[in-house]
Write an enzyme that holds these catalytic residues in place. Structure first.
Site, PDB file in Angstrom:
ATOM      1  N   LYS A  32       0.801  -1.232   0.000  1.00 35.00           N
ATOM      2  CA  LYS A  32       0.000   0.000   0.000  1.00 35.00           C
ATOM      3  C   LYS A  32       0.832   1.280   0.000  1.00 35.00           C
ATOM      4  O   LYS A  32       0.451   2.281   0.615  1.00 35.00           O
ATOM      5  CB  LYS A  32      -0.972   0.014   1.195  1.00 35.00           C
ATOM      6  N   ASP A  37      -7.798  -6.772  10.585  1.00 33.72           N
ATOM      7  CA  ASP A  37      -9.172  -6.286  10.617  1.00 33.72           C
ATOM      8  C   ASP A  37     -10.202  -7.409  10.694  1.00 33.72           C
ATOM      9  O   ASP A  37     -11.266  -7.236  11.296  1.00 33.72           O
ATOM     10  CB  ASP A  37      -9.457  -5.391   9.400  1.00 33.72           C
TER      11      ASP A  37
END
Length: 504
Positions: free
Chosen positions: A191, A226
């Site tokens: 990312k 997550d």
């Protein structure tokens, strides 16, 4: 005079016949072109077919791969990573807990106050962008910046000088090899991050050192991803929650497993007798998955060929691009969409939210479809039947994705004996098994914001499980597992629950 009139009449007749022949010729060619397009659609439908029998084969394959991944490292496409999370929130937690969610170019800090008895959650949240230079600089600079932001956030609500140690749940959405519930080694950055001195270093420890340098009395009590946070949040609201699935831009799943089933780590003891396992199910693969030529090309042209095969068939990152590829092929084989638009050759020009908007366009003239094709793919003024064709393509691709996601969920339930089969291969239910209520927490925009996807997923669950079993399986929607869920895990791993895991 009569001969002239006759000549004119003959000429008119010949001209009329010529015009008629041209019209007929055009119609014949048009029908042929449309037939070719319909042929492409039929081929797509057949390649994407997800009969109940095929879905049950995917269910069995998922359960088998889960067993293999728990038996040995590298034994399966599923990594089946140990999280060392051996305690999920019960709803009885009390106190103030913090969370840090770092997974992209922004990070969030949260504060959650728990009052016991599954109290309502109303977290204080702040989001901050990460300066670009910190994403490629030194790890110390990045974590010092985050620690300063945490300090300022705590200062607004609590005393930073308090002798009571504050507990922090840290969601770190990058590839990590977990070494304990509160520690893990960074495998690689993604990312846009490229901080070299952090690779193969312990992540939570780097944050803890920065908190200490800042003088903030706070301890990183859990390091999670997550998906695990989503399971925690689901379990806080509903004690029957045994698994969590994220279906958004990407996809993943985790679930609660008995420690004695984790063969690759023999001697693992937890006080609870169980542990959350992070499946990394995006990498699942089976020959039973209905793969098309469009999937093959998408995979070959991706940055990670032969990787994340399941994710490329069911997640929001890819569905729109599969539809683009189908429209491109139809455009190349027919002029039903007009001249081939150069935009159709650009990968990911058609994002999944745009695809969903076309799929769910219920206007008589499909005006949303027309607008999106014109604005984003440079395909203007196509007839209504061509717009209907686009909607059908979206439907085929979405239906396959949702039904495969449902099969994945049932695969998890089969592995832990919650699918009514009693472990029988093939998914046949047994009438003598008493089904327990089972909840699965689901998060992600593809499920929560795409009605057709959600409906197809539920439909497939009912078909695979059968109505008698399916009524015991509940899908609960969570929001912000990566933030609130991490704070709840900090709570469930506080005080007496901190050192529950032993290797003997």
């Amino acid at each position: 005079m009569g001969k002239v009139v006759l000549g004119v009449a003959v000429g008119v007749a010949v001209a009329a016949c010529t015009v008629a022949a041209l019209v007929v010729g055009r119609r014949v060619r048009s029908r042929r072109k449309w037939k070719r397009v319909v042929g492409v659609l039929k081929e797509l439908e057949e390649s994407c077919e997800t009969t109940v029998g095929r879905l049950k084969q995917v269910v069995d394959a998922m359960a088998v791969e889960m067993h293999a991944g728990l038996a040995s490292e590298g034994g399966s496409k599923l990594k089946m990573l140990l999280t060392f999370v051996d305690s999920l929130p019960s709803g009885s937690e009390k106190g103030i807990f913090y969370a840090l969610d770092l997974g992209g170019t922004n990070f969030r800090v949260l504060r959650v106050e728990l009052g016991g008895q599954r109290s309502d959650l109303d977290p204080d949240v702040e989001q901050q962008p990460i300066p670009e230079q910190l994403m490629t600089g030194r790890s110390e600079d990045l974590f010092d910046f985050i620690a300063s932001s945490l300090y300022q956030f705590v200062e607004k609500n609590d005393s930073v000088q308090s002798p009571i140690t504050k507990l922090l749940g840290f969601t770190f959405s990058f590839p990590v090899k977990q070494t304990s519930v509160s520690s893990g080694v960074l495998i690689k950055w993604t990312k846009g991050f490229a901080i070299r001195d952090m690779v193969e270093k312990e992540v939570a420890g780097a944050l803890q050192q920065a908190l200490t340098r800042k003088g903030l009395n706070m301890r990183v009590s859990v390091l999670v991803n997550d998906t695990v946070g989503t399971l925690a949040l689901g379990h806080y609201h509903d004690a029957d929650t045994v698994a969590a699935v994220i279906i958004g831009t990407g996809t993943n799943a985790c679930y609660w497993e008995r420690t004695d089933a984790i063969i690759k780590c023999q001697g693992l003891l937890t006080t609870s007798g169980g542990m959350v396992v992070n499946m990394e199910w995006g990498n699942f693969w089976s020959s039973h998955l209905p793969r098309t030529s469009y999937d093959v090309k998408l995979d070959a042209e991706s940055p990670n060929p032969n990787d994340q095969g399941f994710e490329k068939m069911i997640s929001g990152m890819y569905l729109g691009d599969i539809v683009r590829r189908v429209i491109l092929r139809m455009s190349e084989e027919s002029d039903v969409f007009g001249p081939v638009s150069s935009r159709l050759y650009v990968p990911f020009t058609l994002r999944t939210p745009l695809m969903a908007a076309m799929h769910e366009d219920d206007s008589p003239e499909l005006t949303q479809v027309a607008r999106i094709l014109k604005d984003f793919l440079d395909i203007p003024d196509i007839p209504l039947k061509a717009r209907k064709l686009v909607v059908k393509i979206c439907d085929v691709v979405t239906r396959r994705a949702a039904r495969l996601a449902a099969a994945g969920i049932v695969g998890i339930l089969k592995k832990i004996g919650r699918d009514g089969s009693g472990g029988i291969t093939g998914g046949r239910s047994r009438s003598d098994i008493k089904m327990r209520r089972t909840a699965v927490a689901v998060e992600g925009s593809l499920y929560t914001q795409y009605t057709m996807f959600r409906d197809y997923l539920h439909e497939a669950l009912n078909e695979i499980l059968g109505e008698d079993i399916a009524r015991h399986v509940v899908i609960i929607v969570t929001e912000d597992g990566s933030g609130t869920g991490a704070a709840l895990l900090a709570a469930s791993h506080s005080s007496e629950n901190v050192n529950n895991i032993q290797l003997i």
